[in-house]
Scaffold this motif. Sequence first.
Motif, PDB file in Angstrom:
ATOM      1  N   GLY A  74      24.821 -24.044  47.080  1.00 24.52           N
ATOM      2  CA  GLY A  74      23.996 -24.665  48.463  1.00 24.52           C
ATOM      3  C   GLY A  74      23.315 -25.175  47.803  1.00 24.52           C
ATOM      4  O   GLY A  74      22.064 -25.718  48.481  1.00 24.52           O
ATOM      5  N   ASP A 233      14.839 -29.074  49.974  1.00 20.74           N
ATOM      6  CA  ASP A 233      15.235 -30.494  50.273  1.00 20.74           C
ATOM      7  C   ASP A 233      14.318 -30.789  50.827  1.00 20.74           C
ATOM      8  O   ASP A 233      14.535 -32.745  51.424  1.00 20.74           O
ATOM      9  CB  ASP A 233      16.527 -29.503  51.686  1.00 20.74           C
ATOM     10  N   LEU A 297      29.092 -33.479  48.115  1.00 20.63           N
ATOM     11  CA  LEU A 297      28.981 -32.526  48.705  1.00 20.63           C
ATOM     12  C   LEU A 297      27.541 -31.675  48.736  1.00 20.63           C
ATOM     13  O   LEU A 297      27.259 -30.964  46.816  1.00 20.63           O
ATOM     14  CB  LEU A 297      30.018 -31.372  48.433  1.00 20.63           C
ATOM     15  N   THR A 298      27.142 -31.279  49.444  1.00 18.92           N
ATOM     16  CA  THR A 298      25.012 -30.606  49.085  1.00 18.92           C
ATOM     17  C   THR A 298      24.889 -31.454  48.881  1.00 18.92           C
ATOM     18  O   THR A 298      23.159 -31.012  48.362  1.00 18.92           O
ATOM     19  CB  THR A 298      26.174 -29.561  48.188  1.00 18.92           C
ATOM     20  N   CYS A 299      23.969 -32.812  48.970  1.00 18.23           N
ATOM     21  CA  CYS A 299      23.804 -33.438  48.241  1.00 18.23           C
ATOM     22  C   CYS A 299      22.599 -34.213  49.637  1.00 18.23           C
ATOM     23  O   CYS A 299      23.335 -34.784  50.581  1.00 18.23           O
ATOM     24  CB  CYS A 299      24.124 -34.680  47.393  1.00 18.23           C
ATOM     25  N   PRO A 300      21.304 -34.202  49.562  1.00 20.74           N
ATOM     26  CA  PRO A 300      20.378 -34.943  50.431  1.00 20.74           C
ATOM     27  C   PRO A 300      19.951 -35.534  49.591  1.00 20.74           C
ATOM     28  O   PRO A 300      19.776 -36.728  50.907  1.00 20.74           O
ATOM     29  CB  PRO A 300      19.303 -34.138  50.242  1.00 20.74           C
ATOM     30  N   LYS A 302      22.273 -38.639  48.760  1.00 21.03           N
ATOM     31  CA  LYS A 302      23.636 -39.614  49.929  1.00 21.03           C
ATOM     32  C   LYS A 302      23.192 -40.867  49.265  1.00 21.03           C
ATOM     33  O   LYS A 302      22.875 -42.106  49.364  1.00 21.03           O
ATOM     34  CB  LYS A 302      23.439 -39.793  50.863  1.00 21.03           C
ATOM     35  N   PHE A 494      19.905 -36.863  38.843  1.00 22.24           N
ATOM     36  CA  PHE A 494      19.057 -37.089  40.152  1.00 22.24           C
ATOM     37  C   PHE A 494      18.099 -36.568  41.240  1.00 22.24           C
ATOM     38  O   PHE A 494      16.687 -37.277  41.073  1.00 22.24           O
ATOM     39  CB  PHE A 494      19.460 -37.952  41.112  1.00 22.24           C
TER      40      PHE A 494
END
Lengths: 643, 89, 528
Positions: A74, A233, A297-300, A302, A494
Amino acid sequence: MESKYSGYMGRVVMYDLSTQTLTDYPWSDRERELFIGGKTMASKIMLDNFTGQEKPFSEENLIVITTGPLTGTGAPSSSRFNISTLSPQTLITTSSNCGGRFGWYLKKAGFDALILKGKCPEHSWLEINNDKFVMHNADDLWGLKTGETQEALQEKHKMPNGKLMKYGQLAIGPAGENQVLYASVISDERASGRGGVGAVFGWKNLKAITVRGNKTVPVKDPEKTKQWIIKWDKYIKSHPLTGNQLPRLGTAGLVSSMQMRGMLSSKNYNYGKYEHFDKVNGETLAEDFNIVNKGCLTCPMKCARTVEVNGKPVKGPELETLGLLGGGILNPNLADILKWNYEIDELGMDTISASSTLAYAMEANEKGLWKNGLEFGKTDNISQIWDDVAHRRGIGAELADGSKRLSEKYGGKEFAIHSKGMELAAYEPRRAVGQGLGYAVSNRGGCHLNGGYLVIVEGLGLYTNPLTHHAKADFTMLFQNLMETISASGQCLFTSYAFFPGFLITRPNGVITTIANKAIPFIGGVLRLINRVSPALALHLPVFHHTKIFSYALGMPMTFGKYIRTGERSYNVERLVNSKFGVNASWDTLPKRLTDTPQDPNNPKTKVPLETLKKTYYKARGWDQNGLPTKHTLRKLGLGEYC
Amino acid sequence: MINVELFGLFRLDTKIKGFELDPSAEGVSTVKDIYPILLKKAKEVNPATKICAKDIDGCIIIINGVQSKKSAHVNDGDKIQLMSPVCGG
Amino acid sequence: MSEEVKKDQEPQTEAPKKKVAAKKEEAPAEKPAAKPAAPKKPKDKPYIDMPTCVGCSVCIEACPMDCIQLSEPKFHGDIRTYAYLSDEKKCIGCGMCEKACPIDVITMCQPGEIPDKYTKGETSMCQDLFKVYCRVFQAVMKVGNYFMGYRMPDYIQGAGCIKQLPGIIKSKGLTKVLVVTDGGLLKLGVPDGLFEAMKEVGLEYEVFSNIIHNPTSDNVEEGYKLFRETGCQGLIAFGGGAPMDCAKAIAAKNAHPNKTVAQMQGLLKVHKKICPFWAVPTTSGTGSETTVAAVITDSATHHKASINDPSILPKYAVLDPELTIGLPPYVTAQTGMDALCHAVESYTNWTYCTALEKDLSKKAVRLIYDNLLTAYEDGKNFEARQNMQIAAFYAGRSFTRGCVGYVHAVGHTLGGLYGIAHGQAMSVILPHVMAQYGPAVYDKLADLADVCGMTGVTNEEKAKKFIAWIREMNEKMNIPKGFQQIKDEDIPQMITWAKAEANPLYPVPVIWGDDDFRRLIHTLQTAE
């Protein structure tokens, strides 16, 4: 082997496509500590298994699909996986990172890595369900585009009640089947784009792999991991680059900035600017074409674009594709680029190599070296070209081999813009010489990221002197080392952009930013020292959250210094395995256009002083003049057995 | 006339691609003098905008292809580009 | 039937109506009545905590039924999206999402409930220090309360007792008063009996009725101008909470002509004797006739804030149930639930209440439990009306010392921003806030459940029954479950205002941070 560390599933397997047998591949905790996972793990496996005599299209060539230990925990942007193999494009090993869900599900099936060898006796697709491996005939899939293949796979993964199972997938398109040297592997909407990994799949008759399972990735300290994820996050989302620019503009947002800095390669790197850049930039994409941004998936962050092509929402282009299919071939029509990006993905090819090879062909035609009918600015035939390339039809059969081989056949080596056989990525290095070094020394070929991505300090994020060679080699090494470990852990590169404190980005004219930019060329010595004594940096930086997650989620002690050292080891392992295939200093090259011809005829500094940079770089890396790791370096890195 | 162009997030936030202005008529001699004109235009486009001078300070300022500061002088015929810092890969 | 002015005593109620279950018809002797099957408990569904969800989509990936989605981005590039249960019917309650979530923001529970772990209030070093500060503040306030001199207003009670008021006013030496009421009551002729009585005794009066649901600072300034320019000497507040609060603010303004309303909002900023003030409630009710608060919306900023000062507590009150007979059902419902909210918030709050306020809260709750629905369904039921008036009076007196809580703090922001009537805001928000307090209020809500005769094995069970009863009352009285008109862009302002009002003054059971307010507001936006 089961691991004392969390995050790992404790199992690496080798599957023989010829005999359909599965064996366990030994992988110790010591190796996990030294090589973490991902591309580094793959390089180590290839180092231990390749002699240097193997050929890309052979049963002996391995396809090594690796995950990182953070995948499944996660952690932000942690669902990336890696496909490594001996590249048919460069004839050395390549690693190709991807944000699709395959790696996530590979771990749910209970595996940290999957090694494939041999060759399927017929067109096949492999189904993995926990530890059950079943090979299926893929005649009904062969010939289908990647999207069609994935849709067809859905039908094969429906439960009796009609519901779709949850699984991860890899698929090649016609380009891979026909062994286009830069064929890609697609996973959902993302691509393992570079290095021709798809061609190796195609040669091995492997059309697709699906994987599913019901296992859980263990986490060492769930409470601390949870708090750290929440904190990280928030940091990513509040950072001007990762939380504002990447989501709202995507990588496409770089076009205008590159134009302003003279870094936007146009007409096959003849120039560094494109007069119609405003028609094909990220702003126009955002204002007129972007439907929504999406994330892995799981990437803040986007950062992926979604655009409409033929009435269908599809993945939008990244910066490199915009640059190379925009100014690169003198095309001012953004809608065409969106269409071509989709077509190339559907056919299963690397958009960068495909575009750059096309640009080479246009220039070769213009110069009378190769009569192929392709012209800069002539775009009505391009969709057909892609199809021809993927099916090795007509001139497509030649374009399918890439610009290096074409230039060897037709001439024009000085404008076949590749390094080690893999085409460069739209950033014009004559206005960012550090990036030029990176392209040349990148282990897998002309890769901007593997090359250290120095453009971020040479004009895009920060703006230090882009033409000086001072400190560039040491910066390249530092960034490369950090990024190696990020990739090895399963995370997206990134996430590293938030390393630059936000105020340096939001205050480009501020006193501190100005001082930092002016100071960068003078701190080479400091960086050299940091690189040298990195294990002594037993600290955690507030702007670099990547280290603490190792202890919280994996139970593996990690510090900033150790992170750098691990990356340094990774880079050297890749260099080692490639040296078996002949890589040395003579491979770390750029085309003469970039090293000998100034971009600005009035400014002789606007070319890449590659030899000077390489010299410093090898010194910094602890390599000899031949560009190979010295014994001292190998021992320092715990790789003494390879001396 | 001075040509002002906006790029990056700054363009998305202000919803302005660019505009021209007469430096002598508008009393503009430095980049900073353009700030109120730009903010006024942004307000006209979107009355609810929260764009302020601080956001313009957050841009890289390029005059005729050369990076500059807000105190830099501008002349008739100049091209000014305002650009937000970016990253990618 | 009217009575002598009562000083600082509790008003008398009608004998409480015992709820007697209708006698069942006896079944034939040969066949014993079949036990009704216990209602089937609905399946657990995932509660996804919106403020702390990072939108990683892992739960969406894990869900085998595809009934979880990511919220719609609000603009291009919006990354503050979150997961939500998009199709409750499809959900099979497997819990895969809960298992998959890496940051524990999904918990399976009964629909409509909030799992305990999300009710503890935001925790961080700063927030924990802030909580300590709030509790210290409140402990000091508790001591200070002993010097405040809270009292019941002197009152007259009984049907038609309003007609006695002018004589009482004249006996105090006043010759002219300002009647503050609202236009609606005027049109309906509700104050006509008072006006006639005033004419009969020769008491002059002016009328100020330019008041809306939530009185504004402009209303106050206008009313004060009329008071001053016409030479009034006293005030009669005639109506519901709006005229009451407006009149109190006019009285405060009269005590401090040079201060603006905004300058008097907050704590103890009047501290001066006001002119003679009679409160005549026509709703049951805000209890404003017994409180030290006057809630006024700033006309410029739309910020709703309270003037809190014992100086503005009315000296006198008139409790005439005949004035409430004509209340439309929806007003009966909302004002009745407002009274319930006062009683419940005061009771569940920490430390401020003495045994008196706690007792008054319990009495109020019981009266509301027994009478509100009747008053709603049969407005002409005199006993129900009278008992509701008393309930509002008790509840008002209780929260005067016990204070209110987040229901009010958030409700005021809705009044300020969207013009939502106070009573409606209280009714809707009350059950959600109580649910979100979680275990912190189980004991006290269980006490209130006991008072109403609700049964249960544990305090948690009783507390949840009590909250369920509030929801049931809302449903029966057609009060909505939430406020879908709340705009996302207003949420930061709502949180700022609510926090400023409540923290540190309100001794709420759990001190909330921003995420807790977001949680509540999200519930209000999405409750159906």
